[in-house]
Design an enzyme around this catalytic site. Structure first.
Site, mmCIF file in Angstrom:
data_model
loop_
_atom_site.group_PDB
_atom_site.id
_atom_site.type_symbol
_atom_site.label_atom_id
_atom_site.label_comp_id
_atom_site.label_asym_id
_atom_site.label_seq_id
_atom_site.Cartn_x
_atom_site.Cartn_y
_atom_site.Cartn_z
ATOM 1 N N CYS A 5 0.835 -1.210 0.000
ATOM 2 C CA CYS A 5 0.000 0.000 0.000
ATOM 3 C C CYS A 5 0.865 1.253 0.000
ATOM 4 O O CYS A 5 1.336 1.702 1.049
ATOM 5 C CB CYS A 5 -0.915 -0.023 1.222
ATOM 6 N N CYS A 64 -0.412 4.093 2.179
ATOM 7 C CA CYS A 64 -0.253 3.888 3.626
ATOM 8 C C CYS A 64 1.194 4.077 4.045
ATOM 9 O O CYS A 64 1.489 4.652 5.089
ATOM 10 C CB CYS A 64 -0.628 2.462 4.034
ATOM 11 N N ASP A 65 2.111 3.539 3.250
ATOM 12 C CA ASP A 65 3.477 3.344 3.730
ATOM 13 C C ASP A 65 4.515 4.262 3.097
ATOM 14 O O ASP A 65 5.670 4.275 3.514
ATOM 15 C CB ASP A 65 3.895 1.882 3.520
#
Lengths: 314, 105
Positions: free
Chosen positions: A137, A140-141
């Site tokens: 992701c 997200c990361d």
């Protein structure tokens, strides 16, 4: 005798298809039970801004949209379980049993809405380093790679988008692609090629991710797809955007699927090869795969269920 | 109720705590983190008195996130007596998380 606790319909999946099916089924007084599955909210939860979902002239964040859809499903009394369905069984009388966490839920109909999941590279080292520099992701990361060097594998629009997104944080983003041309749209390719932080390695695949010994990604082993050449590249993070696979593994033995694993439906309906099982969303759609088409097909599935139940008189 | 840990309170509220502590590393821009937020709240209620459940915003508390090598969120760490005893990366089922905490009660 009717089994106590026999439900009208069970929905499996919680993306736009699953929640839209829930909204329609709940409003039709079918008291649906919905299993969220392994990615609650589905693929939209790992996107950023969605600009083409009708009704949001300023755009909407993917995760916000999913929170909203869930609220709407709950408003009409959908029962939601944050569990993963392990099996579906067809009974002799034409009803079904859905199993989750060793509990069996009898139901008259099933709506399959498990969607598709991002394909992984399929390397042992990728599994071992997941969450330690290997990410599924980017939105997200990406944050954890401030000032670092990352690789993104792929050549489609998603790969281009994520490469662009990652340059907000990373010092350099290297796109590794197995061919000598991208299949991404021209506009996305142009943006990527104009970005000074993005580099491209053509005709190459990752054969191993390095760093298991120290517990985080330190580099990758690459191989050329056109000549006998192998080399290593130091890197801090590895992202992949190499397409999607339908999550049909639990139903492959029950309903007919195509050679890629997409559940087959009668065109123009949500009917699968088994009476009483309906499918919607990306799980049955190798062509469009949009949030709005998923939502539309979720609506179709709920209406098909309603008609099926009234025709059967059950 | 779930707690909100920070770099400043982590030592006192997590590491020095004798009950097991679940720490949910999250950020507002992480979609999957937001989808599991209700699950974390439920776990906090259900294990009230047995365990401590809280969240740590990685955006505001980079020091702690870096200290534990968090590179992907949501990451859930369970602490007991100042040490990480369980680790989950990505979205997990509620019962799986609860069982992992209860092992250390």
């Amino acid at each position: 005798m009717l089994n106590i606790g026999m439900r009208n319909t069970i929905i499996i999946g919680s993306g736009p298809a699953g929640y839209t099916a829930a909204i329609y089924a709940a409003r039709a007084d079918l008291s649906p039970l919905l299993f969220e599955g392994m990615e609650p909210g589905g693929q939209l939860t790992t996107t950023t801004e969605v600009e083409n979902y009708p009704g949001f002239p300023e755009g909407v964040m993917g995760p916000d949209l999913m929170v909203t859809l869930k609220k709407q499903a709950l408003r009409f009394q959908t029962e939601i379980k944050s569990e993963i369905v392990s099996a579906i069984r067809r009974e002799a009388d034409g009803t079904f049993v859905v199993t989750s966490k060793n509990v069996e839920y009898p139901t008259k109909t099933v709506i399959l809405a498990m969607g598709a999941s991002a394909r992984r590279l399929g390397l042992e080292s990728e599994k071992a380093l997941y969450g330690k520099g290997v990410s599924a992701c980017a939105t997200c990361d990406g944050f954890f790679f401030k000032g670092k060097k990352v690789i993104i594998v792929g050549g489609g629009d998603t790969a281009m988008e994520e490469a662009q997104f990652l340059t907000r944080f990373a010092e350099t983003v290297t796109i590794v692609h197995r061919r000598d041309a991208f299949r991404a749209s021209k506009i996305m390719q142009e943006r990527v090629q104009a970005n000074p932080k993005i580099r491209i390695v053509w005709n190459a695949i990752i054969t191993e991710i390095l760093g298991i010994d120290v517990g985080h990604v330190t580099g990758v082993k690459l191989s050329s797809t056109t000549e006998e050449k192998h080399w290593e590249m130091p890197i801090d993070g590895v992202f992949a955007a190499i397409g999607h696979e339908p999550n049909s593994s639990i139903v492959k033995e029950i309903v007919e699927c195509d050679e890629k694993g997409y559940v087959k439906v009668t065109p123009g309906t949500s009917k699968t090869s088994i009476e009483g099982i309906f499918a919607c969303g990306d799980l049955q759609d190798p062509h469009y795969r949009q949030a709005i088409t998923a939502a539309g097909s979720g609506c179709m599935a709920a209406i098909d269920v309603e008609r099926y139940l009234s025709e059967k008189g059950v | 109720m779930e707690k909100h840990f920070t770099d400043a309170t982590f030592d006192a509220e997590v590491l020095k705590e004798t009950k097991p502590v679940l720490v949910d590393f999250w950020a507002s821009w992480c979609g999957p983190c937001r989808m599991i937020a209700p699950t974390i709240e439920e776990i906090a209620k259900e294990l009230d008195g047995k365990a401590i459940v809280g969240k740590l915003n990685v955006d505001e508390n980079m020091q702690t996130a870096n200290g534990y090598g968090v590179q992907s969120i949501p990451t859930l760490l369970i602490f007991k007596n100042g040490k990480v005893v369980e680790q989950f990366i990505g979205v997990k089922e509620k019962d799986e998380i609860k069982e992992a905490i209860l092992k250390h009660v």
